[in-house]
Design a protein around this motif. Sequence first.
Motif, short mmCIF file in Angstrom:
data_model
loop_
_atom_site.label_atom_id
_atom_site.label_comp_id
_atom_site.label_asym_id
_atom_site.label_seq_id
_atom_site.Cartn_x
_atom_site.Cartn_y
_atom_site.Cartn_z
N MET A 36 0.83 -1.21 0.00
CA MET A 36 0.00 0.00 0.00
C MET A 36 0.86 1.25 0.00
O MET A 36 0.58 2.22 -0.72
CB MET A 36 -0.94 -0.01 1.21
CG MET A 36 -2.02 -1.07 1.14
SD MET A 36 -3.07 -1.13 2.62
CE MET A 36 -4.07 0.34 2.38
N TYR A 37 1.93 1.23 0.80
CA TYR A 37 2.84 2.38 0.83
C TYR A 37 3.52 2.58 -0.53
O TYR A 37 3.62 3.70 -1.03
CB TYR A 37 3.90 2.19 1.91
CG TYR A 37 3.50 2.73 3.26
CD1 TYR A 37 3.22 4.08 3.43
CD2 TYR A 37 3.41 1.90 4.37
CE1 TYR A 37 2.86 4.59 4.67
CE2 TYR A 37 3.04 2.40 5.62
CZ TYR A 37 2.77 3.74 5.76
OH TYR A 37 2.40 4.24 6.98
N LEU A 38 3.98 1.48 -1.13
CA LEU A 38 4.65 1.59 -2.42
C LEU A 38 3.71 2.14 -3.49
O LEU A 38 4.09 3.01 -4.28
CB LEU A 38 5.18 0.22 -2.84
CG LEU A 38 6.41 -0.31 -2.09
CD1 LEU A 38 6.72 -1.74 -2.50
CD2 LEU A 38 7.62 0.59 -2.33
N LEU A 39 2.46 1.64 -3.49
CA LEU A 39 1.48 2.13 -4.46
C LEU A 39 1.14 3.60 -4.21
O LEU A 39 0.99 4.38 -5.15
CB LEU A 39 0.21 1.27 -4.39
CG LEU A 39 0.32 -0.15 -4.95
CD1 LEU A 39 -0.94 -0.95 -4.64
CD2 LEU A 39 0.58 -0.12 -6.45
N GLY A 43 1.97 6.32 -6.89
CA GLY A 43 0.83 7.05 -7.45
C GLY A 43 0.97 8.56 -7.29
O GLY A 43 0.76 9.31 -8.26
N ASN A 44 1.36 9.01 -6.11
CA ASN A 44 1.50 10.45 -5.88
C ASN A 44 2.70 11.03 -6.62
O ASN A 44 2.63 12.16 -7.11
CB ASN A 44 1.60 10.73 -4.38
CG ASN A 44 0.27 10.58 -3.67
OD1 ASN A 44 -0.65 11.37 -3.86
ND2 ASN A 44 0.14 9.55 -2.85
N CYS A 45 3.78 10.27 -6.72
CA CYS A 45 4.93 10.73 -7.50
C CYS A 45 4.57 10.84 -8.98
O CYS A 45 5.03 11.75 -9.68
CB CYS A 45 6.11 9.78 -7.31
SG CYS A 45 6.94 9.94 -5.72
N THR A 46 3.74 9.90 -9.46
CA THR A 46 3.30 9.94 -10.86
C THR A 46 2.46 11.19 -11.12
O THR A 46 2.64 11.87 -12.14
CB THR A 46 2.47 8.68 -11.19
OG1 THR A 46 3.27 7.52 -10.97
CG2 THR A 46 2.00 8.70 -12.64
N SER A 76 2.59 9.58 4.12
CA SER A 76 3.11 8.22 3.92
C SER A 76 4.52 8.07 4.48
O SER A 76 4.80 7.12 5.23
CB SER A 76 3.11 7.87 2.43
OG SER A 76 1.80 7.84 1.91
N ILE A 77 5.39 8.99 4.13
CA ILE A 77 6.79 8.90 4.55
C ILE A 77 6.93 9.09 6.07
O ILE A 77 7.79 8.48 6.70
CB ILE A 77 7.64 9.93 3.78
CG1 ILE A 77 7.66 9.56 2.29
CG2 ILE A 77 9.06 10.00 4.32
CD1 ILE A 77 8.25 10.62 1.38
N SER A 78 6.06 9.92 6.66
CA SER A 78 6.13 10.18 8.11
C SER A 78 5.78 8.94 8.93
O SER A 78 6.33 8.72 10.01
CB SER A 78 5.17 11.31 8.49
OG SER A 78 5.51 12.51 7.83
N SER A 79 4.84 8.15 8.44
CA SER A 79 4.36 7.01 9.24
C SER A 79 4.99 5.68 8.83
O SER A 79 4.92 4.70 9.57
CB SER A 79 2.84 6.89 9.10
OG SER A 79 2.46 6.77 7.74
N PRO A 286 -3.61 8.54 1.01
CA PRO A 286 -2.51 8.61 0.03
C PRO A 286 -2.60 7.55 -1.06
O PRO A 286 -2.11 7.76 -2.18
CB PRO A 286 -1.26 8.37 0.91
CG PRO A 286 -1.67 8.75 2.28
CD PRO A 286 -3.10 8.35 2.38
N LEU A 287 -3.23 6.41 -0.74
CA LEU A 287 -3.37 5.35 -1.74
C LEU A 287 -4.50 5.64 -2.71
O LEU A 287 -4.36 5.47 -3.93
CB LEU A 287 -3.63 4.01 -1.03
CG LEU A 287 -3.95 2.82 -1.93
CD1 LEU A 287 -2.73 2.45 -2.77
CD2 LEU A 287 -4.41 1.63 -1.09
#
Length: 313
Positions: A36-39, A43-46, A76-79, A286-287
């Motif tokens: 989920m974090y990777l997606l 997704g947000n970077c895209t 996402s990165i914080s948690s 975020p997902l």
Amino acid sequence: MSIFNASEVEISTFFLTGISGMEHAHIWVSISICLMYLLAILGNCTILFFIKTETSLHEPMYYFLSMLAFSDLGLSISSLPTMLRIFLFNATGISPNACFAQEFFIHGFSAMESSVLFIMSIDRFIAIYSPLRHTSTLTSARVFKTGLVFAIKSILLVFPFPFILKRLKFCRKSLLSHSYCLHQDVMKLACSDNKVNIFYGLCVALTAMFDLVCISVSSILILKLVLGIASHKGRLKVLNTCISHICAVLIFYVPIITLAIIHRFAKNVSPVLRVIIADIFLLVPPLMNPIVYSVKSQQIRNLILMKVCERQG
């Protein structure tokens, strides 16, 4: 007297909570969370990549969408570190300073996302109320300044959190309720007076509720404008431009409100349910936001499909 002094020794480590009773399945939970974090990050970077590189997306709505994607990345990165440590290695300990830093970033990016959703609701209202003046009213410079002002506001709003927590004494209790640090969760462990924390935490919560109220008022005004459109096809077309924003608002606020109600009123609720809702609050928005906006925005959808076709070709 010695017993009293021993009980007043400050703790040096907080302990975060996984899914109680399911420790044997933590490795499988960690795989799901990691995916989920990777997606979410992909997704947000895209979204950010396309908005930055494609001139056709250099419009107010997409600028605000990039701010939403940035906030989601921050959440996402914080948690991510603590949640993966818990479910992968069963490492639940976290130092107070690391905990205070994490809750600052989580609350900061949450406040930023709330502000962005509020700005986006105003953007949608202007786009429907005065479509011919929308682009001229919300120029790139104004969008940038608005985003910067709200970002600074969000940072300043939560900036006191680590400092008013650091002044507290923590003894006897060290077990937190979630897989990451939240201000309202940490302050309950204090064995010293935390009235300042309660009061300031309430002020921050009221600010978020103000954003929600403004979003609701804007939605009602938009609905009133839509109902005034004579053509049924025209009404559907206008509503279609708002569906993604409505979904983003629900995805973000429903878990927050549910978690706040549980903290305030449902103190005897199952710890497992509390942890799951708390994890949904940080994992799902975020997902889902990139997915919702990619599906509902024809321009982004076409760009993604075009890139996929180029790679296959």
